[in-house]
Motif scaffolding. Structure first.
Motif, PDB file in Angstrom:
ATOM      1  N   CYS A 103      30.021 115.783  37.154  1.00  0.00           N
ATOM      2  CA  CYS A 103      28.779 115.796  37.455  1.00  0.00           C
ATOM      3  C   CYS A 103      28.809 115.293  38.832  1.00  0.00           C
ATOM      4  N   LYS A 106      22.236 109.827  45.619  1.00  0.00           N
ATOM      5  CA  LYS A 106      21.761 109.323  44.370  1.00  0.00           C
ATOM      6  C   LYS A 106      20.404 109.929  44.394  1.00  0.00           C
ATOM      7  N   THR A 113      17.249 115.342  43.104  1.00  0.00           N
ATOM      8  CA  THR A 113      16.858 116.006  41.790  1.00  0.00           C
ATOM      9  C   THR A 113      16.085 117.294  41.921  1.00  0.00           C
ATOM     10  N   SER A 155      19.855 116.100  38.398  1.00  0.00           N
ATOM     11  CA  SER A 155      20.304 114.720  38.272  1.00  0.00           C
ATOM     12  C   SER A 155      21.657 114.550  37.478  1.00  0.00           C
ATOM     13  N   LEU A 156      22.297 113.579  37.946  1.00  0.00           N
ATOM     14  CA  LEU A 156      23.818 113.314  37.250  1.00  0.00           C
ATOM     15  C   LEU A 156      23.498 113.058  35.716  1.00  0.00           C
ATOM     16  N   GLU A 157      22.618 112.550  35.517  1.00  0.00           N
ATOM     17  CA  GLU A 157      22.131 112.484  33.847  1.00  0.00           C
ATOM     18  C   GLU A 157      21.801 113.853  33.253  1.00  0.00           C
ATOM     19  N   GLU A 212      25.476 115.638  32.976  1.00  0.00           N
ATOM     20  CA  GLU A 212      26.095 115.023  31.850  1.00  0.00           C
ATOM     21  C   GLU A 212      25.535 115.523  30.544  1.00  0.00           C
ATOM     22  N   ARG A 213      24.361 115.434  30.365  1.00  0.00           N
ATOM     23  CA  ARG A 213      23.816 116.105  28.867  1.00  0.00           C
ATOM     24  C   ARG A 213      24.240 117.642  28.591  1.00  0.00           C
ATOM     25  N   LYS A 218      30.993 110.872  37.217  1.00  0.00           N
ATOM     26  CA  LYS A 218      29.722 111.319  37.863  1.00  0.00           C
ATOM     27  C   LYS A 218      29.900 110.671  39.495  1.00  0.00           C
TER      28      LYS A 218
END
Length: 225
Positions: free
Chosen positions: A3, A8, A11, A17-19, A22-23, A43
């Motif tokens: 990711c 940072k 988005t 986004s990294l999150e 990831e999902r 990440k």
């Protein structure tokens, strides 16, 4: 699973986004390889325009036949086609699978499509960088002093002629002095100061403080001594 965002704060439409990455990648890994697969998430908040992220290079060194490297999008691996191609070919030759979730591409099956996406990203980065340099040079000639975000403790304002100037931010300077006092004079840790700032409801430009942020303020203070 790789990711990556370039910074940072990325988005939105062209950046996920990294999150969120990831999902999606975990769901993809479970779908492609089954419930018993072992998933490792990396990440990264780093640019990949000039080369290959160090973490990806490290993964490439230790990956063995049967392993799979998943990324949200092809350009998350790198935006430098000249440096990524040899890594892709080396991994493929060693039996390591590479998959881009957004484009639904396996490198071993559709190499040209995979490479084309990296080439498109490389060209995009090149032309964006060129436009940014031209814009900065133009603004510099017009007398602007600010060409992006300013360091903590300062803010950008426009003068009477609309030129961006950098001036001290009194509120942020107060926070810097508070951090300096708590750490340098009282000997508190960065974590303790972070907790205290967040309890007081003091944010760093709208974001809660982290240990890294507090350490960054101290690092800047030491640099300017």
């Amino acid at each position: 699973c790789i990711c990556r965002v370039s910074s940072k704060n990325q988005t939105g439409g062209t950046h996920v986004s990294l999150e969120a990455q990831e999902r999606r990648l975990i769901a993809t890994a479970l779908d492609k390889f089954g419930e018993n697969v072992r998933v490792k998430i990396f990440k990264l908040s780093v640019s990949a325009y000039k080369g290959i992220p160090k973490v990806l290079a490290m993964i490439g060194e230790v990956a063995t036949s049967g392993d799979a490297i998943l990324t949200y999008r092809v350009d998350r691996l790198s935006r430098n086609i000249f440096k990524i191609l040899s890594l892709l070919e080396d991994l493929n030759a060693r039996g390591v699978h590479l998959y881009a979730q957004d484009e639904d591409l396996w490198y071993g099956e559709k190499k040209m499509d995979f490479v084309q996406h990296i080439l498109d990203a490389t060209k995009e980065s090149f032309y964006i960088g060129k436009r940014v340099k031209m814009s900065i040079e133009h603004r510099r000639k017009c007398g602007h002093e600010v060409f992006g975000s300013v360091e903590y403790g300062y803010k950008s304002v426009r003068d009477s002629e609309g030129r961006l100037k950098k001036v001290e931010d009194k509120n942020e300077k107060k926070v810097i002095l508070f951090i300096k006092k708590e750490i340098v004079q009282k000997g508190k840790s960065a974590k303790e100061v972070m907790t205290e700032l967040n309890k007081k409801g003091i944010t760093k430009r709208g974001r809660q403080w982290t240990v890294a942020m507090v350490k960054g303020v101290i690092k800047s203070l030491l640099k300017n001594l």
